[in-house]
Design a protein around this motif. Structure first.
Motif, PDB file in Angstrom:
ATOM      1  N   CYS A  18     -51.077  -3.813  26.650  1.00  0.00           N
ATOM      2  CA  CYS A  18     -51.582  -3.163  27.877  1.00  0.00           C
ATOM      3  C   CYS A  18     -52.338  -4.110  28.788  1.00  0.00           C
ATOM      4  N   GLU A  20     -55.300  -5.051  28.687  1.00  0.00           N
ATOM      5  CA  GLU A  20     -56.673  -4.619  28.886  1.00  0.00           C
ATOM      6  C   GLU A  20     -57.485  -4.946  27.636  1.00  0.00           C
ATOM      7  N   LYS A 117     -44.074  -0.933  32.385  1.00  0.00           N
ATOM      8  CA  LYS A 117     -45.036   0.165  32.262  1.00  0.00           C
ATOM      9  C   LYS A 117     -44.640   1.120  31.139  1.00  0.00           C
ATOM     10  N   LYS A 120     -45.451  -0.897  28.140  1.00  0.00           N
ATOM     11  CA  LYS A 120     -46.821  -1.384  28.262  1.00  0.00           C
ATOM     12  C   LYS A 120     -46.978  -2.782  27.660  1.00  0.00           C
ATOM     13  N   GLU A 143     -49.645  -5.585  38.860  1.00  0.00           N
ATOM     14  CA  GLU A 143     -50.248  -4.750  37.823  1.00  0.00           C
ATOM     15  C   GLU A 143     -51.661  -5.215  37.495  1.00  0.00           C
ATOM     16  N   ARG A 144     -51.834  -6.542  37.497  1.00  0.00           N
ATOM     17  CA  ARG A 144     -53.163  -7.076  37.204  1.00  0.00           C
ATOM     18  C   ARG A 144     -54.175  -6.630  38.250  1.00  0.00           C
ATOM     19  N   LYS A 147     -55.076  -3.065  37.621  1.00  0.00           N
ATOM     20  CA  LYS A 147     -55.969  -2.958  36.475  1.00  0.00           C
ATOM     21  C   LYS A 147     -57.376  -3.419  36.821  1.00  0.00           C
ATOM     22  N   GLU A 148     -57.492  -4.500  37.623  1.00  0.00           N
ATOM     23  CA  GLU A 148     -58.809  -5.009  38.001  1.00  0.00           C
ATOM     24  C   GLU A 148     -59.557  -3.995  38.851  1.00  0.00           C
ATOM     25  N   ASN A 150     -59.087  -0.720  38.853  1.00  0.00           N
ATOM     26  CA  ASN A 150     -59.487   0.389  37.986  1.00  0.00           C
ATOM     27  C   ASN A 150     -60.698   0.023  37.133  1.00  0.00           C
ATOM     28  N   LEU A 151     -60.687  -1.221  36.630  1.00  0.00           N
ATOM     29  CA  LEU A 151     -61.809  -1.672  35.821  1.00  0.00           C
ATOM     30  C   LEU A 151     -63.086  -1.755  36.643  1.00  0.00           C
TER      31      LEU A 151
END
Length: 462
Positions: A18, A20, A117, A120, A143-144, A147-148, A150-151
């Motif tokens: 994933c 993450e 996706k 994953k 995607e990175r 994710k960043e 969202n983080l």
């Protein structure tokens, strides 16, 4: 820039499926770690796919397993992830994530430029055309970034929540300090109380003279306590007066003065008295005299077969306090529901505290024993002739206090009272219990006078 050792540590915090930070990291048999949810999802898909006959594979090293491996939680790695999330270690830098992307596909040897996706995990362009042809795919950089973001959003929410929690903790700490200040009792020096003067020495002669004058009136009222010989009546009365004055000098501690605000005058109920118990002084004294026997019918269903007696008063609410004077040991002081059984119990001299209907304190020769529902607790304290009883019906608390030079707490019961309660006593042969009274108009500061009410009543008789 993070050190080489720090980068190696950060590599271990990213799940290769994933991309993450690990969420509940687990370790496969080959030694590689993944998020528990990610690796289980990966193996679930392998079970459903056409390659299921080939067993299960590790997404990191592609090692095959004939049976689905058992996963074990990586406790130390999970702890490190928690530390990073709390901000105690730096989170993986973009350079680190980019380094992950530079890895080669173990199947086709090409760069891992895409992210599947559905699976994953990182894939190469050949994987996109074959194994992941019908899957949802995006560029790794895109995607990175998602994710960043969202983080970042998650971190902001976490920081906001942490700030709110800290503010609430500070409020609670302030409230706790305020409560502690309220609970601290003021020291004697912090209150300005005007000095009270009482010249006891000047009053002794007049009090003695008063008791001598009314000696004849007392002869009948005190016939059960004094030698009936007429020649000794007056000297016995004067001796009794001295004992009354001594009994008046009970301690005026802050605790006792507070308890006396809820004092209740009690009287014994002769209808419940065991046939060997004598009730006198207007039902304020009960005595178990050797060889004595009540003239009332012992077949009355209200009367106790054990050497017990109830008080006439019942309590159903609020705070109530009373004090009793004991002539010796082997006495049980307590409270009970009115329906407490009157019959004897095999092998028992008393029934107070041996069921759920009563609570009692047994004054023995060298200690106290608290009883309820046949459970007992021994209390090693010096014995007192005066016992105070505090009943807080609403709070469900029954407390006993020893009264001598000071006030000491002996024992407390904590329960829920459901019916009216009556004070109850058990007297061993040769003992007596006197209910302390507070006269009408007597202030709390005057203390308690165990016999003063009986004296006052005797004087008022014609």
């Amino acid at each position: 820039m993070a050190s080489r050792g720090s980068q190696k540590l950060e590599d271990k915090l990213v799940c290769c499926i994933c991309l993450e930070m690990f969420a509940t990291p687990v370790t496969a048999l080959c030694g590689h770690s993944f998020c528990e949810k990610c690796i289980n999802s990966h193996w679930d898909k392998e079970e459903q796919g056409p390659a299921s006959r080939n067993g299960y594979t590790c997404p990191e090293c592609r090692k095959s397993f004939s049976k689905r491996p058992q996963l074990s939680k990586t406790v130390q790695l999970d702890t490190i992830v928690d530390i990073v999330k709390l901000g105690e270690l730096p989170t993986p830098e973009p350079e680190k994530v980019a380094a992950v992307c530079e890895k080669r596909c173990p199947r086709h040897g090409r760069a891992l430029e895409l992210y599947c996706k559905t699976e994953k995990q990182l894939i190469c362009c050949v994987c996109a055309l074959k194994a992941c042809q019908n899957h949802q795919k995006v560029l790794f950089d895109e995607e990175r970034k998602i994710k960043e973001e969202n983080l970042k959003e998650t971190l902001e929410k976490t920081e906001k929540m942490e700030k709110e929690i800290n503010e609430e903790i500070q409020k609670l700490e302030k409230q706790a300090v305020g409560i502690k200040e309220l609970l601290v009792l003021p020291t004697p020096g912090s209150l300005e109380v005007p000095p009270l003067e009482f010249d006891l020495a000047c009053s002794v002669d007049s009090i003695t003279k008063f008791f001598s004058t009314v000696s004849r009136i007392f002869q009948e009222a005190l016939s059960n306590s004094f030698n009936p010989v007429a020649a000794d009546a007056q000297s016995s009365l004067e001796s009794k007066a001295v004992r009354v004055r001594a009994a008046q000098c009970l301690p005026e501690t802050e605790l006792r003065m507070h308890l006396l605000k809820d004092h209740r005058n009690l009287t014994f109920d002769p209808a419940t008295a065991n046939k060997y118990l004598q009730v006198s002084e207007q039902n304020r004294k009960a005595k178990h005299a050797p060889g004595s026997r009540s003239t009332l019918s012992s077949r009355d269903p209200q009367k106790f077969e054990p050497w017990q007696i109830l008080c006439a008063q019942q309590f159903t609410q609020g705070s109530n306090y009373w004090e009793v004077k004991l002539s010796g040991q082997s006495v049980v002081i307590g409270i009970a529901y009115e329906k407490i059984p009157r019959k004897k119990r095999a092998g028992c001299t008393f029934t107070i505290g041996l069921d759920k209907l009563s609570w009692g304190l047994h004054v023995q020769e060298d200690c106290y024993v608290a009883y309820h529902n046949s459970e007992s607790k021994k209390i090693k304290e010096s014995l007192c002739k005066f016992i105070g009883v505090k009943l807080d019906y609403d709070q469900g608390v029954l407390s006993f206090y020893g009264i001598e030079d000071h006030m000491k707490h002996l024992h407390s019961f904590h329960t829920i009272f459901t019916e009216p309660l009556c004070p109850i006593f058990w007297l061993c042969e040769g003992t007596a219990v006197t209910l302390c009274q507070k006269s009408r108009g007597q202030s709390i500061a005057d203390g308690m006078f165990p016999d003063s009410q009986a004296v006052s009543d005797a004087v008022e008789q014609p």
